[in-house]
Each structure stands twice: as C-alpha cells, then as structure tokens.
Scaffold this active site. Structure first.
Site, PDB file in Angstrom:
ATOM      1  CG  HIS A 103      -2.262   0.912   1.160  1.00  0.00           C
ATOM      2  ND1 HIS A 103      -1.847   2.236   1.166  1.00  0.00           N
ATOM      3  CD2 HIS A 103      -3.123   0.781   0.899  1.00  0.00           C
ATOM      4  CE1 HIS A 103      -3.118   2.914   0.901  1.00  0.00           C
ATOM      5  NE2 HIS A 103      -4.180   1.729   1.005  1.00  0.00           N
ATOM      6  CG  HIS A 148      -2.565  -3.118   2.073  1.00  0.00           C
ATOM      7  ND1 HIS A 148      -2.936  -2.772   3.263  1.00  0.00           N
ATOM      8  CD2 HIS A 148      -3.794  -3.106   1.098  1.00  0.00           C
ATOM      9  CE1 HIS A 148      -4.202  -2.394   3.309  1.00  0.00           C
ATOM     10  NE2 HIS A 148      -4.596  -2.565   2.035  1.00  0.00           N
TER      11      HIS A 148
END
Ligand code: FAD
Ligand code: SIN
Length: 549
Positions: free
Chosen positions: A247, A354
C-alpha cells in the site's frame, strides 16, 4: 529449486487426544469466515476457530476505504470489470472478475439487510467514495473510514444469534488432517486444554494474509500466513505468491504503529508531495495520485531515492476541513496522537506490505484441489486480483466467496455419511528434533521481517533475493526443532511462506503488478503465466507454470 516442507508442525498421536465433531469447520473469524458460517444450512453444525483472543481481531476489522461495487445508476458492471482487469496487469481470470463484480450488489444488499449501516447521502442513497484505479465513485463506506469494523460488527452479531454456529477463540490451528487424499479436519492447539482434534465433514480455511512477514505493514498481528502454510503442507496448490501488494501510504512516524492512511483520502483529492513540497505523481503517471497502487508505491520509492528522504507526504491543506473531518474521523484521531492535524499538516507516509494477491488455488466456489477442503478470503487465490488487487475489491471477494463456499461446503457435507465422519482415523506424527531452548524467537522474527523487506519488498533483484533466500534458510535451520507455542508456530509458517514468496519472485524475470524486478523493468508477454507450488509426498516442493491463453 530446493524447498522442502514437513507434513505436520507438531508431534501428535490421535488416540491420546480429545476429539470434537462438526459438520463444517471454518478456520478464521474474519469477514470471509463469518460470512461463510452464516451461509451454511441451519441444520448443520458449524465450528469457527480463531487464534486471536477476540473474534473481531483480523485484517477485516481494520479495513478503512470500503467495499467496491456497482451501486450507482451511472456506473456499469463492464466499467468495474475493466478497472479490475487493468489493475490486475493482465493476469486476472476474466470469468472470476465477471462473477464477483456482477454478484457484488446482491451480496452488499444482504449485508445491509443483516444490519450494516453504510454512510448515506442526504437523499438516502449510498455515499460512494473513489480510490486508485477506479474510473468511478463506487466504494461504499461506513463511519467514514471504519468500514471493516462495521461489516464485522454486523456479522458477529448475526453469528452470535445463530444456534448452529460455535466460535472458539484462542484456538491455534496447527495443521489440516488428511486421510486417503481427503481433508478430514484439523489439529488445533486450544489455549485452555491443549491439543484437540476437530473432525469435519468439510473444512474451510479463512485465515487471511501474510503482511506480518514484512517489517513495514498495515496488517493485524494475526496475518502470519498460517493458512497458506498449512494448506501447502497438506498438498494444496499455492499460486501467484510473488504478488504482494504494497500500500502506498502507511503512516511513518517514529514511535507509531504503522497505521494505514486510506487511499480514499486521495480519492477525495489529497496530493502526494515530497520533502520539498513538490507534487510528483503527475510526472510518473497521467492518473497521478489515483493510479493503481503498484504504480503509486513504485513512484513513491523512486521519489524518496531522488530526494534522499525516508518519507513522502500526503497533504489535504487545499481541501475543505469540515469535509475531511467528516469523511476520515479515524485517521484524523490517529494522526492527532502524533500532533498532526490532517486538515493542514503534511502526513508522513511510505509504502508497507498490505495484501497477498496469491494464496491457495481455488475454483469458482472456493474449492481447493484437496477433496473436503475449501479456501476463501485473502488466504485464497481466486483469480480476481491478478498481479495487483484493485482497491476495495477484497472485502467484496470475501463476501462473494464466503457465501459460495458456505453453500458449497454445506451441500458437500451432506454427501459424507455418518459412518465416514464419526470415526477416529489412524493419523499420527512424530518430530524427533526438540526445539533449541536458547532461541530468541522475537529476534528471529525481527530478522525475518527485515530480510523480507530488504529482499522481497517494493523493489527486488536477483542478487537481493538470493541473499534473502540464504538468510531464510539459515533461520529455518535454527527453527527446525519442534515448537511448543504460537510464537514458534507463527515463525515456522512465516519462514515457509517467506521462502515461497522469494523463490517465486526470483523465478519471475519481469515487472508486473505488485512484483518489481529492477533488472527486468518491463511487463513481458512470455511471462503471462502463473507459478504454482505444491508439496509432494516425499516432502519436496515443486513449481509448475501455467501459461495463459
Ligand atoms: P482476516 O479478516 O484477516 O481474518 C483472518 C482470521 O483467521 C482471523 O480470525 C485470525 O485470527 C484467523 N487465523 C489466522 N491464522 C489462524 C490459525 N493458525 N488458527 C486459527 N485462526 C487463525 N480491503 C478492502 O476491500 N477495502 C478496504 O477498505 C480495505 N482496507 C484495509 C485496511 C487495512 C489496514 C488492511 C490490513 C486491509 C484492508 N483491506 C481492505 C484488505 C481486507 O481487509 C482483507 O483482505 C480482508 O478483510 C481479509 O479478510 P479474511 O476474512 O480473508 O481475513
Ligand atoms: C484503503 O482504504 O486504502 C485500503 C483499501 C484496500 O486495501 O482495498
């Protein structure tokens, strides 16, 4: 390739252990596991296990941005499908994408009927946000930036009311049991009574992701890749493991835990700036801050190198403060703890691990290659995400496959007779090497996380991956003996999965989606294929390539 895997993590003799029988065993109480539990026939018994102390502790509970679906009359399935395929970097399974996207609105409607309260506009219609890679506003959210918590609240309340569903916390599932090629349940360490055998007509793995393998991550402490590791040990096919999503914007303040700063903030118009205040994303991609995540993460890393800095910043200073505080109350509160007022101060961020795009290979209903075994949610590899997941598509995948596997496993359980189910099968395992009592498990874990971040992070190359594999092999040698507590089992699973990620990343000599090889910066048509790992009877792990048409 020289990877081996033991069949079981612990010694056990089934004749000496307590036995529990359930129609459907679900390992994991996140969104996927609980949604599946509620889809099973009310006539059947369901046991849900979680290793956490509380039912809610999961990545699901942390989800911020929301759940993507075609919920606006000006949107169309074709547009959501197209955005998913583009983000997936030509590696998605189009049939799966079409299925998930078209089933999405119905599954979301069911969540609303069960009690989920999404944020609404003044006219009573859903307030829809935007995230990277989406050509439209199509992300439903709750309490601004607490969507996962609201979805989990709904399912937990419904599960507690269901008389056929039992949830057991602090039950660490060590391994799946197989007999004559079929999954027949699991061996579990219950923190109160110790080892227990759960015999099940059908077993569903819903143990979530792997983010804890990395030093920088948004993930919950539970995300140690256990489900993928136990499925690998049992002989399941494990696919696309080189594709880890980083992310782009994880809060990076000394002393803070690595909190996610939702992509929806960029959907509302936040800019990414470097330490000189320069907005750099338009130089990397025409879609600027709203390019797919792999592109934004790579660009941030490049800009950090260019400016010799450890972070970049998000700024919302040009936006209406009232709107920002209404949309992102959770993030405003977290940042306030560190003296950051998100309506005017730059927020220091950088990428973090992520989401795992790969996992246990499943068919359209969530069936694995092992009869009796299903996998759903982040632990599975359905083909929806390809090489890079489109933002907010995983909560959707969890509920679509949760329902499919819940119904599928329920029907399959009816075909298993009591005679087949209600018996104690002769399975046992003996590990001869005791654990090394002087090992410092936390130190080994920290080393593993640093090695993964350095060698298999946002940017990879053959030299770093080879070094990383060697470091993991050494840590594995230390950890060979039998472990007796969850920290040790987590670590053994993490080492197994870290090795597979690195090996897959070393094999794939191109850059695609979440996988960046600095010596092979282009996406190559000859690499339009999947890498699938499988443990063989002799303990060796082999890899196969599947070319796509
Ligand atoms: P999880 O929710 O992680 O649940 C896993 C369960 O398995 C837990 O109960 C855990 O205790 C249990 N478990 C694990 N190992 C064992 C074991 N050995 N024995 C027993 N139990 C075990 N996606 C979106 O679509 N939209 C978003 O806005 C979004 N935001 C996110 C924000 C953050 C900070 C994070 C980390 C992820 C976000 N994601 C988002 C991704 C999404 O939340 C997850 O992919 C999804 O919720 C995974 O659900 P799951 O049910 O598969 O796993
Ligand atoms: C986010 O809110 O940025 C996370 C959304 C996701 O992971 O899909």
């Amino acid at each position: 390739m020289n990877i081996n895997s033991p069949r079981y993590l612990t010694s056990f003799n089934i004749r000496e252990l307590p036995h529990r029988f359930t129609d459907i065993l679900i390992i994991g109480s996140g969104l996927a596991g609980l949604r599946a539990a509620l889809a099973v026939s009310k006539e059947q018994s369901v046991t849900v296990l979680t290793k956490a102390e509380e039912i809610e502790v999961s990545n699901s509970d942390r989800a911020q941005g929301g759940i993507a679906s075609v919920l606006d009359p000006t949107d169309a399935f074709s547009k959501h499908i197209a955005d998913t395929l583009v983000a997936g970097a030509d590696l998605c399974d189009e049939e799966v994408v079409t299925r998930v996207v078209t089933e999405g609105p119905e599954r979301i409607q069911e969540m609303i009927q069960m009690g989920t309260q999404f944020d609404l506009q003044k006219d009573g219609t859903l307030e829809l946000g935007r995230e990277g890679g989406h050509g439209m506003n199509r992300v439903a959210h709750a309490h601004g930036d607490a969507t996962g918590h609201e979805l989990m609240r709904t399912l937990v309340e419904n599960v507690k009311k269901a008389p056929n569903i039992q949830v057991h916390t602090q039950c660490y599932t060590l391994d799946l049991l197989t007999f004559e090629g079929r999954c027949v349940g699991a061996i579990v360490n219950d923190s109160v009574i110790g080892q227990v055998i759960y015999w099940a007509r059908q077993t569903i793995v819903a143990t979530g992701g792997i983010g804890q393998l990395y030093r920088e991550t948004t993930n919950s402490p539970i995300a140690t890749g256990d489900g993928i590791a136990m499925a690998l040990r049992a002989g399941a096919k494990i696919k696309d493991m080189e594709f880890v999503q980083f992310h782009p914007t994880v809060l990076y303040v000394a002393g803070s835990s690595r909190s996610l700063i939702t992509e929806a903030i960029r959907g509302e118009g936040a800019f990414l700036i470097d330490k000189n205040g320069h907005r750099f994303m338009p130089e990397y991609d025409d879609r600027a801050e709203l390019a797919p995540r792999d592109i934004v993460s790579r660009s941030i890393v490049a800009q950090m190198v260019k400016t010799n800095s450890t972070t970049v910043f998000l700024t919302l200073a040009h936006k209406d403060p009232e709107l920002i505080l209404h949309r992102f109350p959770g993030i405003a509160a977290i940042c306030a703890h560190f003296g950051i007022d998100i309506t005017k101060d730059p927020i220091p961020v950088r990428p973090g691990a992520h989401y795992m795009m790969g996992g246990i290979e499943v068919d359209l209903e969530g069936r694995t290659n092992i009869p009796g075994l299903w996998a759903i949610g982040e632990v599975s590899c359905t083909g929806l995400h390809g090489a890079n997941r489109l933002a907010s598509n995983s909560l959707l995948e969890a509920i679509v496959y949760g329902v499919a596997a819940g119904i599928g496993a329920s029907k399959a359980a009816e075909t298993i007779s009591d005679e087949q189910h209600l018996r104690v099968l002769p399975i046992s395992n003996q590990i001869k090497t005791p654990r090394n009592p002087v090992l410092h498990l936390q130190d080994i874990k920290n080393t593993l996380k640093s090695v993964m971040w350095r060698s298999a992070g946002v940017k990879r190359n053959a030299e770093l991956l080879a070094e990383g594999l060697e470091s993991l092999a050494q840590l594995k040698r230390f950890m060979q003996g039998e472990q007796i507590e969850s920290e040790g089992w987590d670590l053994q699973n993490m080492l197994q999965i870290g090795t597979i990620i690195m090996q897959a990343a070393l094999l794939r000599e191109e850059t695609r989606g979440g996988h960046t090889r600095t010596e092979f910066p282009e996406r190559l048509p000859e690499w339009r294929k999947h890498l699938t790992f499988q443990r063989q009877e002799d303990g060796s792990v082999t890899v196969e390539t599947e070319n796509l048409k």
